[in-house]
Motif scaffolding. Sequence first.
Motif, PDB file in Angstrom:
ATOM      1  N   GLY A   1      67.331  26.485 -74.591  1.00  0.00           N
ATOM      2  CA  GLY A   1      66.762  27.048 -73.373  1.00  0.00           C
ATOM      3  C   GLY A   1      66.194  26.022 -72.421  1.00  0.00           C
ATOM      4  N   VAL A   2      66.295  24.738 -72.743  1.00  0.00           N
ATOM      5  CA  VAL A   2      65.830  23.673 -71.847  1.00  0.00           C
ATOM      6  C   VAL A   2      67.056  23.063 -71.178  1.00  0.00           C
ATOM      7  CG1 VAL A   2      64.644  21.466 -71.647  1.00  0.00           C
ATOM      8  CG2 VAL A   2      63.801  23.195 -73.244  1.00  0.00           C
ATOM      9  N   GLY A   3      67.263  23.409 -69.937  1.00  0.00           N
ATOM     10  CA  GLY A   3      68.408  22.891 -69.207  1.00  0.00           C
ATOM     11  C   GLY A   3      69.720  23.349 -69.814  1.00  0.00           C
ATOM     12  N   THR A   4      70.774  22.587 -69.528  1.00  0.00           N
ATOM     13  CA  THR A   4      72.096  22.881 -70.080  1.00  0.00           C
ATOM     14  C   THR A   4      72.248  22.255 -71.456  1.00  0.00           C
ATOM     15  OG1 THR A   4      73.019  22.940 -67.844  1.00  0.00           O
ATOM     16  CG2 THR A   4      74.572  22.641 -69.655  1.00  0.00           C
ATOM     17  N   ARG A   5      71.913  20.975 -71.570  1.00  0.00           N
ATOM     18  CA  ARG A   5      72.016  20.242 -72.831  1.00  0.00           C
ATOM     19  C   ARG A   5      70.697  19.595 -73.210  1.00  0.00           C
ATOM     20  NH1 ARG A   5      77.350  18.929 -74.858  1.00  0.00           N
ATOM     21  NH2 ARG A   5      78.526  20.753 -74.210  1.00  0.00           N
ATOM     22  N   GLY A   6      69.590  20.111 -72.694  1.00  0.00           N
ATOM     23  CA  GLY A   6      68.295  19.501 -72.937  1.00  0.00           C
ATOM     24  C   GLY A   6      67.862  18.711 -71.730  1.00  0.00           C
ATOM     25  N   ALA A   7      66.800  17.937 -71.906  1.00  0.00           N
ATOM     26  CA  ALA A   7      66.268  17.153 -70.789  1.00  0.00           C
ATOM     27  C   ALA A   7      65.681  15.851 -71.316  1.00  0.00           C
ATOM     28  CB  ALA A   7      65.196  17.937 -70.045  1.00  0.00           C
ATOM     29  N   PHE A   8      65.694  14.842 -70.458  1.00  0.00           N
ATOM     30  CA  PHE A   8      65.018  13.583 -70.731  1.00  0.00           C
ATOM     31  C   PHE A   8      63.749  13.566 -69.894  1.00  0.00           C
ATOM     32  CE2 PHE A   8      69.516  12.443 -71.408  1.00  0.00           C
ATOM     33  CZ  PHE A   8      69.426  12.055 -72.735  1.00  0.00           C
ATOM     34  N   VAL A   9      62.646  13.194 -70.519  1.00  0.00           N
ATOM     35  CA  VAL A   9      61.366  13.120 -69.817  1.00  0.00           C
ATOM     36  C   VAL A   9      60.826  11.717 -69.992  1.00  0.00           C
ATOM     37  CG1 VAL A   9      59.045  14.092 -69.615  1.00  0.00           C
ATOM     38  CG2 VAL A   9      60.937  15.542 -70.347  1.00  0.00           C
ATOM     39  N   ILE A  10      60.273  11.158 -68.910  1.00  0.00           N
ATOM     40  CA  ILE A  10      59.706   9.806 -68.957  1.00  0.00           C
ATOM     41  C   ILE A  10      58.439   9.779 -68.105  1.00  0.00           C
ATOM     42  CG2 ILE A  10      61.054   8.917 -67.008  1.00  0.00           C
ATOM     43  CD1 ILE A  10      61.287   6.250 -68.601  1.00  0.00           C
ATOM     44  N   LYS A  11      57.466   9.029 -68.560  1.00  0.00           N
ATOM     45  CA  LYS A  11      56.239   8.811 -67.782  1.00  0.00           C
ATOM     46  C   LYS A  11      56.462   7.565 -66.946  1.00  0.00           C
ATOM     47  CE  LYS A  11      51.238   8.474 -68.310  1.00  0.00           C
ATOM     48  NZ  LYS A  11      50.122   8.542 -69.279  1.00  0.00           N
ATOM     49  N   SER A  12      56.291   7.698 -65.608  1.00  0.00           N
ATOM     50  CA  SER A  12      56.591   6.567 -64.737  1.00  0.00           C
ATOM     51  C   SER A  12      55.350   5.870 -64.195  1.00  0.00           C
ATOM     52  CB  SER A  12      57.460   7.014 -63.568  1.00  0.00           C
ATOM     53  OG  SER A  12      56.738   7.878 -62.745  1.00  0.00           O
ATOM     54  N   SER A  13      54.230   6.555 -64.203  1.00  0.00           N
ATOM     55  CA  SER A  13      52.971   5.939 -63.795  1.00  0.00           C
ATOM     56  C   SER A  13      51.846   6.725 -64.460  1.00  0.00           C
ATOM     57  CB  SER A  13      52.819   5.926 -62.276  1.00  0.00           C
ATOM     58  OG  SER A  13      52.720   7.237 -61.773  1.00  0.00           O
ATOM     59  N   LEU A  14      50.624   6.439 -64.096  1.00  0.00           N
ATOM     60  CA  LEU A  14      49.475   7.026 -64.778  1.00  0.00           C
ATOM     61  C   LEU A  14      49.565   8.538 -64.936  1.00  0.00           C
ATOM     62  CD1 LEU A  14      46.831   6.384 -66.142  1.00  0.00           C
ATOM     63  CD2 LEU A  14      45.706   6.586 -63.928  1.00  0.00           C
ATOM     64  N   ASN A  15      49.882   9.261 -63.879  1.00  0.00           N
ATOM     65  CA  ASN A  15      49.940  10.724 -63.939  1.00  0.00           C
ATOM     66  C   ASN A  15      51.265  11.292 -63.452  1.00  0.00           C
ATOM     67  OD1 ASN A  15      47.255  11.098 -64.902  1.00  0.00           O
ATOM     68  ND2 ASN A  15      46.515  10.636 -62.835  1.00  0.00           N
ATOM     69  N   THR A  16      52.323  10.500 -63.455  1.00  0.00           N
ATOM     70  CA  THR A  16      53.612  10.953 -62.942  1.00  0.00           C
ATOM     71  C   THR A  16      54.665  10.956 -64.038  1.00  0.00           C
ATOM     72  OG1 THR A  16      53.062  10.002 -60.783  1.00  0.00           O
ATOM     73  CG2 THR A  16      55.360  10.559 -61.179  1.00  0.00           C
ATOM     74  N   PHE A  17      55.347  12.080 -64.167  1.00  0.00           N
ATOM     75  CA  PHE A  17      56.429  12.236 -65.124  1.00  0.00           C
ATOM     76  C   PHE A  17      57.689  12.636 -64.377  1.00  0.00           C
ATOM     77  CE2 PHE A  17      52.644  12.773 -67.592  1.00  0.00           C
ATOM     78  CZ  PHE A  17      52.940  12.240 -68.831  1.00  0.00           C
ATOM     79  N   TYR A  18      58.838  12.224 -64.901  1.00  0.00           N
ATOM     80  CA  TYR A  18      60.130  12.647 -64.371  1.00  0.00           C
ATOM     81  C   TYR A  18      60.896  13.318 -65.490  1.00  0.00           C
ATOM     82  CZ  TYR A  18      59.266   9.557 -60.387  1.00  0.00           C
ATOM     83  OH  TYR A  18      58.730   8.953 -59.283  1.00  0.00           O
ATOM     84  N   ALA A  19      61.688  14.330 -65.129  1.00  0.00           N
ATOM     85  CA  ALA A  19      62.541  15.023 -66.092  1.00  0.00           C
ATOM     86  C   ALA A  19      63.929  15.174 -65.484  1.00  0.00           C
ATOM     87  CB  ALA A  19      61.955  16.378 -66.447  1.00  0.00           C
ATOM     88  N   PHE A  20      64.948  14.934 -66.310  1.00  0.00           N
ATOM     89  CA  PHE A  20      66.334  15.023 -65.857  1.00  0.00           C
ATOM     90  C   PHE A  20      67.179  15.753 -66.895  1.00  0.00           C
ATOM     91  CE2 PHE A  20      64.629  11.119 -63.975  1.00  0.00           C
ATOM     92  CZ  PHE A  20      64.939  11.296 -62.642  1.00  0.00           C
ATOM     93  N   GLU A  21      68.221  16.409 -66.427  1.00  0.00           N
ATOM     94  CA  GLU A  21      69.175  17.082 -67.298  1.00  0.00           C
ATOM     95  C   GLU A  21      69.837  16.065 -68.226  1.00  0.00           C
ATOM     96  OE1 GLU A  21      71.538  19.279 -69.368  1.00  0.00           O
ATOM     97  OE2 GLU A  21      70.226  20.276 -67.932  1.00  0.00           O
ATOM     98  N   ALA A  22      70.060  16.463 -69.475  1.00  0.00           N
ATOM     99  CA  ALA A  22      70.646  15.554 -70.465  1.00  0.00           C
ATOM    100  C   ALA A  22      72.170  15.584 -70.470  1.00  0.00           C
ATOM    101  CB  ALA A  22      70.112  15.881 -71.860  1.00  0.00           C
ATOM    102  N   SER A  23      72.772  16.513 -69.740  1.00  0.00           N
ATOM    103  CA  SER A  23      74.226  16.570 -69.656  1.00  0.00           C
ATOM    104  C   SER A  23      74.697  15.647 -68.537  1.00  0.00           C
ATOM    105  CB  SER A  23      74.690  18.001 -69.384  1.00  0.00           C
ATOM    106  OG  SER A  23      76.087  18.093 -69.444  1.00  0.00           O
ATOM    107  N   CYS A  24      75.754  14.910 -68.795  1.00  0.00           N
ATOM    108  CA  CYS A  24      76.288  13.967 -67.812  1.00  0.00           C
ATOM    109  C   CYS A  24      76.591  14.678 -66.497  1.00  0.00           C
ATOM    110  CB  CYS A  24      77.551  13.318 -68.365  1.00  0.00           C
ATOM    111  SG  CYS A  24      78.231  12.051 -67.298  1.00  0.00           S
ATOM    112  N   PRO A  25      76.107  14.170 -65.368  1.00  0.00           N
ATOM    113  CA  PRO A  25      76.265  14.864 -64.092  1.00  0.00           C
ATOM    114  C   PRO A  25      77.666  14.785 -63.491  1.00  0.00           C
ATOM    115  CG  PRO A  25      75.126  12.801 -63.742  1.00  0.00           C
ATOM    116  CD  PRO A  25      75.279  12.962 -65.235  1.00  0.00           C
ATOM    117  N   ASN A  26      78.544  13.985 -64.082  1.00  0.00           N
ATOM    118  CA  ASN A  26      79.883  13.822 -63.524  1.00  0.00           C
ATOM    119  C   ASN A  26      80.969  14.429 -64.400  1.00  0.00           C
ATOM    120  OD1 ASN A  26      79.430  12.324 -60.976  1.00  0.00           O
ATOM    121  ND2 ASN A  26      78.355  10.980 -62.380  1.00  0.00           N
ATOM    122  N   HIS A  27      80.567  15.335 -65.303  1.00  0.00           N
ATOM    123  CA  HIS A  27      81.505  16.049 -66.175  1.00  0.00           C
ATOM    124  C   HIS A  27      80.995  17.457 -66.407  1.00  0.00           C
ATOM    125  CE1 HIS A  27      83.584  12.352 -67.314  1.00  0.00           C
ATOM    126  NE2 HIS A  27      82.393  11.810 -67.400  1.00  0.00           N
TER     127      HIS A  27
END
Length: 145
Positions: A59-85
Amino acid sequence: MKHFWALVVFALILACSTDTTNRNPYLQEVRFRFELNLNLPLYNDLNNIGNPVYVGNSGVGTRGAFVIKSSLNTFYAFEASCPNHSPNECSTMTIDGQNVVCSCDGYTYSLFTGQLLDRPDDGNRYYDLLFYSAAQSGNTVIISN
């Protein structure tokens, strides 16, 4: 004057877009909301800047998600399925440091920007990672789309 304002409102209604196409033709727009408790060992790496975590829960995205902390209070999340397929047996990407790699074609994407790092110069259109919302609330990071 009343007809003028009616015409203006009508023009604004017609100007609104009803285009419901995907941001990326290969990936569906999946609606979800998932909470990551930073006190749990599974997500403990997110307490440090630059340590990505794969969230492969159903239930998280299509194939899951990658989450990363980029600064003190900032997080980014991206779809784990390749965007070009379209999603298939090789389209779930793997973490390589602070990047992810698509095993279908070997392309590398940055988890800090979502950009394709080794974009070919062949005239074809290539997509960057599909971005999801990530917000911190206390010891919880909420990812959603």
